[in-house]
Design a protein around this motif. Sequence first.
Motif, mmCIF file in Angstrom:
data_model
loop_
_atom_site.group_PDB
_atom_site.id
_atom_site.type_symbol
_atom_site.label_atom_id
_atom_site.label_comp_id
_atom_site.label_asym_id
_atom_site.label_seq_id
_atom_site.Cartn_x
_atom_site.Cartn_y
_atom_site.Cartn_z
ATOM 1 N N MET A 1 103.821 23.045 53.579
ATOM 2 C CA MET A 1 103.539 22.527 54.576
ATOM 3 C C MET A 1 102.246 23.431 55.160
ATOM 4 S SD MET A 1 106.617 21.021 56.877
ATOM 5 C CE MET A 1 107.290 19.246 56.309
ATOM 6 N N PRO A 2 101.167 23.195 55.691
ATOM 7 C CA PRO A 2 100.419 24.253 56.497
ATOM 8 C C PRO A 2 101.012 24.268 57.912
ATOM 9 C CG PRO A 2 99.313 21.713 56.495
ATOM 10 C CD PRO A 2 100.758 21.612 55.502
ATOM 11 N N PRO A 3 100.002 25.209 58.543
ATOM 12 C CA PRO A 3 100.678 25.952 59.958
ATOM 13 C C PRO A 3 101.005 24.588 60.839
ATOM 14 C CG PRO A 3 98.972 27.460 59.016
ATOM 15 C CD PRO A 3 98.999 26.059 58.076
ATOM 16 N N PRO A 4 99.922 23.952 61.206
ATOM 17 C CA PRO A 4 100.309 22.786 62.212
ATOM 18 C C PRO A 4 101.538 22.039 61.974
ATOM 19 C CG PRO A 4 97.787 22.789 61.812
ATOM 20 C CD PRO A 4 98.699 23.767 60.600
ATOM 21 N N ALA B 1 100.166 13.488 53.626
ATOM 22 C CA ALA B 1 99.971 13.745 52.416
ATOM 23 C C ALA B 1 101.362 14.245 51.749
ATOM 24 C CB ALA B 1 98.788 14.470 52.103
ATOM 25 N N VAL B 2 101.909 15.328 52.530
ATOM 26 C CA VAL B 2 103.235 15.967 52.052
ATOM 27 C C VAL B 2 104.392 15.772 52.653
ATOM 28 C CG1 VAL B 2 101.499 17.973 51.213
ATOM 29 C CG2 VAL B 2 102.544 18.063 53.491
ATOM 30 N N ARG B 3 105.364 16.177 52.189
ATOM 31 C CA ARG B 3 106.873 16.044 52.904
ATOM 32 C C ARG B 3 107.662 17.196 52.553
ATOM 33 N NH1 ARG B 3 104.667 12.524 55.240
ATOM 34 N NH2 ARG B 3 105.164 10.281 55.770
ATOM 35 N N PHE C 1 94.966 7.809 50.686
ATOM 36 C CA PHE C 1 96.524 7.841 50.296
ATOM 37 C C PHE C 1 96.599 7.028 49.152
ATOM 38 C CE2 PHE C 1 100.578 5.681 50.857
ATOM 39 C CZ PHE C 1 101.548 6.901 50.946
ATOM 40 N N ILE C 2 95.942 5.729 48.883
ATOM 41 C CA ILE C 2 96.245 4.866 47.852
ATOM 42 C C ILE C 2 96.070 5.655 46.716
ATOM 43 C CG2 ILE C 2 95.715 2.587 46.780
ATOM 44 C CD1 ILE C 2 95.335 1.472 49.633
ATOM 45 N N MET C 3 94.480 6.189 46.593
ATOM 46 C CA MET C 3 94.237 7.033 45.502
ATOM 47 C C MET C 3 95.169 8.117 45.097
ATOM 48 S SD MET C 3 90.462 8.653 44.877
ATOM 49 C CE MET C 3 90.755 10.031 46.019
ATOM 50 N N GLY C 4 95.644 8.843 46.148
ATOM 51 C CA GLY C 4 96.542 10.033 45.831
ATOM 52 C C GLY C 4 97.614 9.557 45.145
ATOM 53 N N TYR C 5 98.465 8.259 45.738
ATOM 54 C CA TYR C 5 99.745 7.573 45.108
ATOM 55 C C TYR C 5 99.482 7.116 43.658
ATOM 56 C CZ TYR C 5 103.084 4.223 44.033
ATOM 57 O OH TYR C 5 104.359 3.475 43.546
ATOM 58 N N LEU D 1 100.523 12.861 45.577
ATOM 59 C CA LEU D 1 101.022 13.171 46.859
ATOM 60 C C LEU D 1 102.150 14.086 46.892
ATOM 61 C CD1 LEU D 1 100.870 9.552 47.867
ATOM 62 C CD2 LEU D 1 99.557 11.286 48.597
ATOM 63 N N ASN D 2 102.154 14.756 48.151
ATOM 64 C CA ASN D 2 103.364 15.794 48.051
ATOM 65 C C ASN D 2 103.110 16.974 46.961
ATOM 66 O OD1 ASN D 2 105.640 16.743 49.605
ATOM 67 N ND2 ASN D 2 106.953 16.351 47.688
ATOM 68 N N THR D 3 101.680 17.291 46.835
ATOM 69 C CA THR D 3 101.543 18.514 46.084
ATOM 70 C C THR D 3 100.182 19.053 46.857
ATOM 71 O OG1 THR D 3 99.702 17.432 44.869
ATOM 72 C CG2 THR D 3 101.921 17.405 43.914
ATOM 73 N N TYR D 4 99.905 20.418 46.712
ATOM 74 C CA TYR D 4 98.641 21.104 47.044
ATOM 75 C C TYR D 4 97.344 20.380 46.748
ATOM 76 C CZ TYR D 4 101.555 25.016 48.092
ATOM 77 O OH TYR D 4 102.777 25.822 48.394
ATOM 78 N N ALA D 5 97.372 19.569 45.421
ATOM 79 C CA ALA D 5 96.363 18.989 45.375
ATOM 80 C C ALA D 5 95.908 17.864 46.202
ATOM 81 C CB ALA D 5 96.337 18.317 43.915
ATOM 82 N N ALA D 6 96.893 17.248 46.823
ATOM 83 C CA ALA D 6 96.441 16.041 47.978
ATOM 84 C C ALA D 6 95.970 16.794 49.051
ATOM 85 C CB ALA D 6 97.995 15.449 48.103
ATOM 86 N N LEU D 7 96.341 18.046 49.388
ATOM 87 C CA LEU D 7 95.695 18.806 50.543
ATOM 88 C C LEU D 7 94.389 19.030 50.308
ATOM 89 C CD1 LEU D 7 98.944 20.474 51.828
ATOM 90 C CD2 LEU D 7 98.206 18.385 52.767
ATOM 91 N N ILE D 8 94.027 19.055 49.199
ATOM 92 C CA ILE D 8 92.753 20.196 48.945
ATOM 93 C C ILE D 8 91.714 18.939 48.387
ATOM 94 C CG2 ILE D 8 91.608 21.645 47.248
ATOM 95 C CD1 ILE D 8 94.141 23.236 47.379
#
Length: 275
Positions: A222-225, A215-217, A127-131, A136-143
Amino acid sequence: MRTDWPGAIARHVILLTTAALVSVPFVWMVSLSVKSPGEIFRGSFSLLPRHWNLVENYGRALTASPLPKFMLNGVGICLAILVLQILVCAPPAYALAKLQFKGRNLLFGLVLIGLLIPHQVLALPQFIMGYQLGILNTYAALIFPFIVSPFGIFLMRQFFKTIPDDVVHAARLDGLSEFAIVWRVMVPMALPAIIAFSIFSVVSHWNDLFWPLIAVRSEEMMPPPLGIMTFKNEEAGSDYGPLMAASTLVVAPLIIAFLAAQRWFVEGLTGGAIK
């Protein structure tokens, strides 16, 4: 040749009992997805509904919230992660299986240690690295946090070791570079292991709720879950029929994919155990 009938019967009873216990939540989910609210909260137990509410529940699941968008996000995220994992994991797996160099056993030990670390432990530094990277709040944060998979390296390495060294030597004599050997020889021959790993990877990231919750808001990503949680909070409320219908639609692709690829899945897992 004598057959141990009591032992075989006992094994099948245990397997069938375990399968039934594992299947109960899924069967109950599908049952609730076709029931009306009155039947869901009825005091008496009934697996099949007296009055089918299938069209209304599944219609609301597909229209009351952007469930197709959530599922499309899940497909894109899982495919991107899987492709990057194969690209990143295959070369080191080949090196650990077929190349001789100092520190090879140490590196393989680090891979095994990586298998023991739950990805939740790494959530805070990720999370810190993503920030700091602004993703954060992008598809890259999920991948990007999942493109290196210790399990993928381990599984491919085990399967690569079953491929005869003569195949590698012949490829070198034909003038192929080490990277060409990986992608033109080893990966095609290790297709069962790739399929087995693909199932593990897709199931893991399709069902992941922990990291996307951090990671996302934006609802658009948003992914399915995570999308189902939004659907539950904003649309379904106490009406569990549409909620269970949405859950059924999310789970169904995984079950269908596994049933279609189960032969390669078993072959991929057992191939690395035979030298």
